[in-house]
Design an enzyme around this catalytic site. Sequence first.
Site, short mmCIF file in Angstrom:
data_model
loop_
_atom_site.label_atom_id
_atom_site.label_comp_id
_atom_site.label_asym_id
_atom_site.label_seq_id
_atom_site.Cartn_x
_atom_site.Cartn_y
_atom_site.Cartn_z
N TYR A 39 57.14 27.94 -8.76
CA TYR A 39 57.15 28.44 -7.37
C TYR A 39 55.83 29.17 -7.09
O TYR A 39 55.20 28.96 -6.04
CB TYR A 39 58.34 29.38 -7.23
CG TYR A 39 58.41 30.20 -5.95
CD1 TYR A 39 58.85 29.64 -4.77
CD2 TYR A 39 58.07 31.56 -5.96
CE1 TYR A 39 58.96 30.41 -3.61
CE2 TYR A 39 58.17 32.33 -4.80
CZ TYR A 39 58.62 31.75 -3.63
OH TYR A 39 58.72 32.52 -2.48
N ILE A 85 64.89 33.99 7.28
CA ILE A 85 63.56 34.15 7.89
C ILE A 85 63.41 33.13 9.03
O ILE A 85 62.90 33.45 10.10
CB ILE A 85 62.45 34.01 6.83
CG1 ILE A 85 62.52 35.20 5.85
CG2 ILE A 85 61.07 33.94 7.48
CD1 ILE A 85 61.55 35.16 4.69
N ASP A 145 64.70 16.68 5.43
CA ASP A 145 64.36 17.22 4.11
C ASP A 145 62.83 17.16 3.94
O ASP A 145 62.25 16.07 4.01
CB ASP A 145 65.07 16.36 3.05
CG ASP A 145 64.93 16.93 1.66
OD1 ASP A 145 63.92 17.62 1.38
OD2 ASP A 145 65.83 16.68 0.85
N ASN A 173 58.13 27.01 6.49
CA ASN A 173 58.91 28.14 5.96
C ASN A 173 59.91 27.70 4.89
O ASN A 173 60.39 28.52 4.12
CB ASN A 173 59.64 28.81 7.15
CG ASN A 173 60.67 29.82 6.73
OD1 ASN A 173 60.32 30.87 6.19
ND2 ASN A 173 61.94 29.51 6.95
N ARG A 179 50.98 16.72 7.76
CA ARG A 179 50.58 15.32 8.00
C ARG A 179 51.27 14.76 9.24
O ARG A 179 50.70 13.98 10.00
CB ARG A 179 50.96 14.45 6.80
CG ARG A 179 50.10 14.67 5.59
CD ARG A 179 48.83 13.90 5.64
NE ARG A 179 49.06 12.48 5.44
CZ ARG A 179 48.09 11.58 5.35
NH1 ARG A 179 46.84 11.96 5.45
NH2 ARG A 179 48.38 10.32 5.16
N LYS A 214 52.97 28.22 -4.37
CA LYS A 214 52.55 29.11 -3.28
C LYS A 214 51.04 29.38 -3.35
O LYS A 214 50.38 29.50 -2.31
CB LYS A 214 53.34 30.43 -3.33
CG LYS A 214 54.83 30.28 -3.03
CD LYS A 214 55.11 29.87 -1.60
CE LYS A 214 56.59 30.04 -1.23
NZ LYS A 214 56.92 29.55 0.12
N1 NAD Z 1 63.29 36.18 0.55
C1 NAD Z 1 62.22 36.60 -0.09
O1 NAD Z 1 62.25 37.61 -0.85
C2 NAD Z 1 60.89 35.88 0.08
C3 NAD Z 1 59.74 36.48 -0.42
C4 NAD Z 1 58.51 35.82 -0.27
C5 NAD Z 1 58.46 34.58 0.35
N2 NAD Z 1 59.60 34.02 0.81
C6 NAD Z 1 59.49 32.69 1.43
O2 NAD Z 1 60.06 32.70 2.73
C7 NAD Z 1 60.55 31.41 3.05
C8 NAD Z 1 61.97 31.50 3.59
O3 NAD Z 1 62.78 32.13 2.62
P1 NAD Z 1 64.22 32.78 2.92
O4 NAD Z 1 64.29 34.02 2.12
O5 NAD Z 1 64.50 32.80 4.39
O6 NAD Z 1 65.12 31.72 2.18
P2 NAD Z 1 66.52 31.11 2.57
O7 NAD Z 1 67.09 30.59 1.31
O8 NAD Z 1 67.31 32.09 3.41
O9 NAD Z 1 66.09 29.90 3.52
C9 NAD Z 1 65.41 28.78 3.05
C10 NAD Z 1 65.89 27.60 3.89
O10 NAD Z 1 65.13 26.45 3.47
C11 NAD Z 1 66.01 25.34 3.46
N3 NAD Z 1 65.50 24.30 2.58
C12 NAD Z 1 65.45 24.33 1.23
N4 NAD Z 1 64.95 23.18 0.78
C13 NAD Z 1 64.67 22.41 1.86
C14 NAD Z 1 64.16 21.10 2.04
N5 NAD Z 1 63.85 20.33 0.99
N6 NAD Z 1 64.00 20.61 3.30
C15 NAD Z 1 64.36 21.36 4.37
N7 NAD Z 1 64.88 22.60 4.26
C16 NAD Z 1 65.03 23.12 3.03
C17 NAD Z 1 67.34 25.91 2.96
O11 NAD Z 1 68.44 25.06 3.29
C18 NAD Z 1 67.38 27.27 3.65
O12 NAD Z 1 68.05 27.19 4.90
C19 NAD Z 1 60.43 30.58 1.77
O13 NAD Z 1 59.27 29.78 1.83
C20 NAD Z 1 60.28 31.63 0.69
O14 NAD Z 1 59.55 31.15 -0.43
C21 NAD Z 1 60.82 34.63 0.71
#
Ligand code: NAD
Length: 258
Positions: A149, A14, A58, A85, A118, A153
Amino acid sequence: MSETILVTGGAGDIGRALARRFLAGGHRVVLLDRDAAALEGAARDIADGDRLACITADVTDGASIGEAVKQAQAIFGAIGVLVNNAGGVTAPTLASTDESAWLADLDLNLNGAWRCVRAVQEGMMTRGRGIIINISSANATGIYGYPAYSAAKAGLEHFTRFLAVELGRYGVRANAIAPGSVKTQAWNERVAHDPEILERVKRWYPLGDVCVPEDVAGLAAFLIGPDARMITGAVIALDGGLTAGSTTMAREFCGAEF
Ligand SMILES: NC(=O)c1ccc[n+]([C@@H]2O[C@H](COP(=O)([O-])OP(=O)(O)OC[C@H]3O[C@@H](n4cnc5c(N)ncnc54)[C@H](O)[C@@H]3O)[C@@H](O)[C@H]2O)c1
């Protein structure tokens, strides 16, 4: 107007889609992620050297985020848009959620967004404008597994409303996008165990499909644009109707017309 946009979790699917869409709109994008190798991959993948920067940090570490925001500002100037994100899940059920899993999910999905806000909020207030987008989930509204989770959210959505109300007078808008299932690498492990899972999941969605990352990016692009100037404090479901109701249950009651 072109903006400097900070996207956390930027190396994920995303995050990459958001970057591509914002870059296509003429903006400058800083991808922040804790995974340096994945960030390198994202930079290669997106291949837009001039207006894209990547910073390893992080969101669970306030000092790391403070430094990252300073670095981002030094590269492209004041942050006009923050997209919270970064996110992820740990334990799928209450039974499997121990204290460390509960705290980890809250720290990443809720506290992480708070730390990033912040770090940019004062700059936005001083400039008299700013946009915050929090990536929430359908899990904030209904019960689809992953209790910590989901609670995080739900907290993120309430935080979004708080930001909208308290920062509105400084010209800062805050909204949340709440996707249902999105086809990303976050599903890889589940798909490896059960290759048909996403196909089966689709039947729960009134539109009969799940999101792709570009759906999230398209809505985010709208939210940072001029047509969204009066939208703040909103949580926008991006879930093919999932949280509107259950096709499957309606069919049980009312028959095939559903
Ligand atoms: N994929 C789905 O089905 C879905 C559905 C609803 C919501 N979301 C939300 O969308 C967002 C992105 O999800 P995605 O599917 O692209 O996931 P993804 O796993 O592809 O990407 C998440 C990214 O966040 C990074 N990350 C994790 N912990 C971190 C930290 N402590 N500090 C900095 N970076 C960190 C990871 O390294 C990864 O690159 C998330 O917030 C997720 O909850 C995803």
